[in-house]
Design a protein around this motif. Structure first.
Motif, mmCIF file in Angstrom:
data_model
loop_
_atom_site.group_PDB
_atom_site.id
_atom_site.type_symbol
_atom_site.label_atom_id
_atom_site.label_comp_id
_atom_site.label_asym_id
_atom_site.label_seq_id
_atom_site.Cartn_x
_atom_site.Cartn_y
_atom_site.Cartn_z
ATOM 1 N N HIS A 162 0.806 -1.215 0.000
ATOM 2 C CA HIS A 162 0.000 0.000 0.000
ATOM 3 C C HIS A 162 0.840 1.266 0.000
ATOM 4 N N HIS B 86 -6.657 -3.193 4.169
ATOM 5 C CA HIS B 86 -7.848 -3.055 3.319
ATOM 6 C C HIS B 86 -7.718 -3.898 2.042
ATOM 7 N N HIS B 87 -6.539 -4.433 1.817
ATOM 8 C CA HIS B 87 -6.392 -5.392 0.714
ATOM 9 C C HIS B 87 -6.755 -6.807 1.160
HETATM 10 CU CU LIG Z 1 -4.158 0.041 -0.515
#
Ligand SMILES: [Cu+2]
Ligand code: HEM
Length: 602
Positions: free
Chosen positions: A296, A345-346
């Motif tokens: 991220h 969030h992945h």
């Molecule tokens: Cu991300």
């Protein structure tokens, strides 16, 4: 057998001696001091007097000049861009119809993997390094990077990295069992741990090299921006692009070594029977944590500097200063910090604890705030401005509008219930392509056009540049909007074919949308061909830039430091005395004293 080996050893020995002999005989190679290369302490180079750069290919292999290295990064990144683009056009052609029509699944998977890895690591990061290497020293009034030789080494790690990453494609036809990797860019375990194919190992090693390269570059930029600023450049008037590069470098410093460690663990799992990521005794989810703790921040490593480029270029053609400069800087720093707190969030659909999911959702939504601050500042900068729709400006505006779609689709995905439905569909692919293609590539193109006169001394063909913009803009939106819709229809990502049960998903619509998206992708491709022709033709034959202010920035008081440098260079060139100019004579431009450094070989 032993005889053969002996012969081979002798042959290699002779080759080494020959290379050493050649190097030793090269004229003056020890005293070669590229302009400004060693100026960090004395400011005037060493070895007494100036030395001219070697000509031709030797110059490019030995240079430590930040501008040359910037050009090398640029050429490298663009070669990668065309490789990644060719791969994706093949994939889109395959997806234009539901069945296997032009390739088999294995080849599709390797194209998919190569496309993602190439675009993110071999195009995205290096195209930014191209601009930062060339322009950061000019923007902060430094003679060169803090460590010019480390700068060169960082670049020269990249070509071997690319060769390793692409190796499987070259060795597959030889039939020696080394095929291209089919792991996708996320290299999820257990798939990537269990794929018995040395091509995967080569790719991991190549990736490792690019990570080392990026880390070296980041340390160099941090040192440069901290210690090499001109006397009149302080933190308050440091330009916005340098701010974003400084933030990006900090992110690289924390993120890339982590990727490197995870890659080593994966290599150990693959080759030495460790069980870090094994289903029994290890954890495939551990890979995802490590990967996304890097991954991220990586997306912001890629997007912050393009935001800096737009923040720098957009005001020039709006005739107004960047609105809320301080807040643009603060939001950059805020995004940098927050980006380390959202990796899970992945992983919403991996079954992690719902309470943890909720907190990651909150932080992910929070990132939208500084992102919106930037967007509003760009729009406000244009508000009531004197807009001039040159090619760089068009790309900046396209960038903003693509960011609105890319960012908002991200906010939707950050909401756990939405993500559980859309995860691993084309919606996600649409979201991040609005960002990576619609923003990173667009900002890169805008900056290429904006600084083309400085790098080449010539002007590009404006009409072709506009055609390039419109083909890219329309193509991008056709291609990736279709992805968003495909995602809603439930089309899963990473598939080479699609055959739904008509009762669950409407195959005819899915096929049509894939075809629309394929047409869009080819529009983008044609646009880039127009661009390539324009660049090459204009570099050789474009009209020479007579005035050091090709964009009439002086009228609005927006003549930036890099163009001041350009002007000083031109003045020195017109003054006729090459020797003096090459040695870094002082030329006064408005503001302060700056070194007039000129490329003597041009
Ligand atoms: Cu991300
Ligand atoms: C407002 C800011 C953003 C938010 C809230 C956001 C949110 C998300 C979420 C939740 C996902 C996971 C979706 C899933 O896999 O189910 C995702 C995926 C992704 N995002 Fe974003 N995003 C934002 C901005 C960006 C930016 C700026 C970039 C790139 C520079 C980016 C690149 C990506 C990529 C590459 C993926 C897909 C990774 C993969 O699974 O292959 N996003 N985003």
């Amino acid at each position: 057998m032993a005889g053969e080996q002996l012969a081979l050893t002798v042959l290699m020995g002779v080759l080494l001696v020959a290379v050493a002999g050649f190097l030793a005989r090269m004229e003056d190679w020890r005293s070669y001091t590229p302009l400004g290369g060693a100026s960090t302490i004395s400011g005037s180079g060493y070895g007494g007097g100036h030395a001219e750069k070697p000509a031709g290919i030797v110059r490019w292999f030995t240079t430590v000049d930040h501008k040359d290295i910037g050009i090398l990064y640029g050429i490298y990144a663009l070669i990668a861009f065309f490789w990644g683009g060719a791969a994706v056009l093949l994939m889109r052609a395959e997806l234009a119809a539901p069945g296997f029509d032009i390739m088999q699944a294995q080849f599709y998977n390797s194209l998919l993997t190569s496309h993602g890895i190439t675009m993110l690591f071999l195009f995205g990061t290096p195209i930014i390094a191209a601009f930062s290497n060339y322009f950061i020293p000019l923007l902060i009034g430094a003679d060169d990077m803090a460590f010019p030789r480390i700068n060169a080494i960082a670049f020269w790690l990249l070509p071997p990295g690319a060769i390793l990453i692409w190796a499987g494609f070259f060795t597959a036809p030889l039939g020696i069992g080394i095929d291209p990797a089919q792991t996708s860019w996320t290299m999820y375990t257990p798939l990537s741990a269990e794929q018995a194919n040395a091509g995967v190992d080569l790719m991991l090693l190549g990736l490792h090299l690019t990570g080392v390269s990026a880390t070296m570059g980041a340390i160099n930029f941090i040192a440069t921006i901290f210690t090499e600023r001109g006397d009149d450049v302080n933190w308050a008037n440091l330009d916005i692009f340098s701010w974003t590069i400084l933030t990006q470098s900090a992110l690289i410093l924390f993120a890339f070594p982590l990727l490197g460690s995870a890659l080593i663990m994966l290599l150990l799992d693959r080759n030495f029977a460790t069980t870090f990521f094994a289903v029994e005794g290890g954890s495939p989810i551990l890979w995802q944590h490590l990967f996304w703790f890097f991954g991220h921040p990586e997306v912001y490593i890629l997007v912050l500097p393009p935001m800096g480029l737009v923040s720098w270029i957009l005001p020039k053609f709006s005739g107004r200063k960047l609105f809320g400069f301080k807040f643009v800087v603060y939001s950059t720093l805020a995004i940098g910090v927050l980006s380390f707190g959202v990796w899970a969030h992945h992983m919403f659909s991996t079954g992690i604890d719902p309470r943890i999911r909720a907190s990651f959702m909150a932080v992910s939504l929070a990132i939208a705030i500084p992102s919106a601050v930037k967007t509003f500042n760009w729009i406000t900068t244009m508000w009531n401005g004197k807009l001039r729709l040159t090619a760089p400006m068009l790309f900046c505006i396209g960038f903003i509008s693509n960011f609105v779609i890319g960012g908002i689709t991200g906010v939707f995905l950050a909401a756990v219930p939405v993500d559980l439905i859309l995860h691993d569909t084309y919606y996600v692919v649409g979201h991040f392509h609005y960002v990576v293609m619609g923003m990173i590539a667009f900002a890169g193109m805008g900056a290429l056009y904006y600084w083309f006169p400085i790098v080449t001394g010539r002007m590009y063909q404006r009409k072709l540049a506009k055609i390039h913009f419109w083909l890219s803009m329309i193509g991008t939106n056709i291609t990736f909007f279709a992805f968003l819709v495909l995602g809603y229809l439930g089309m899963p990502r990473r598939y080479a074919t699609y055959q739904f049960d008509g009762a669950i998903a409407p195959l005819a619509q899915v096929t049509t949308l894939h075809q629309i998206s394929t047409v869009g992708a080819f529009l983008i491709g044609i646009g880039q061909l127009v661009w390539a022709w324009n660049m090459v033709q204009s570099w050789y034959e474009g009209p020479e830039v007579e005035d050091a202010d090709p964009w009439n920035l002086k009228d609005d008081g927006m003549f930036g430091r890099e163009f001041q440098w350009f002007e000083a260079q031109k003045l020195a060139a017109d003054g006729g005395d090459d020797e003096v100019a090459a040695d870094g004579g002082e030329v006064k431009t408005d503001g302060g004293h700056r070194k007039a450094v000129r490329r003597v070989d041009e």
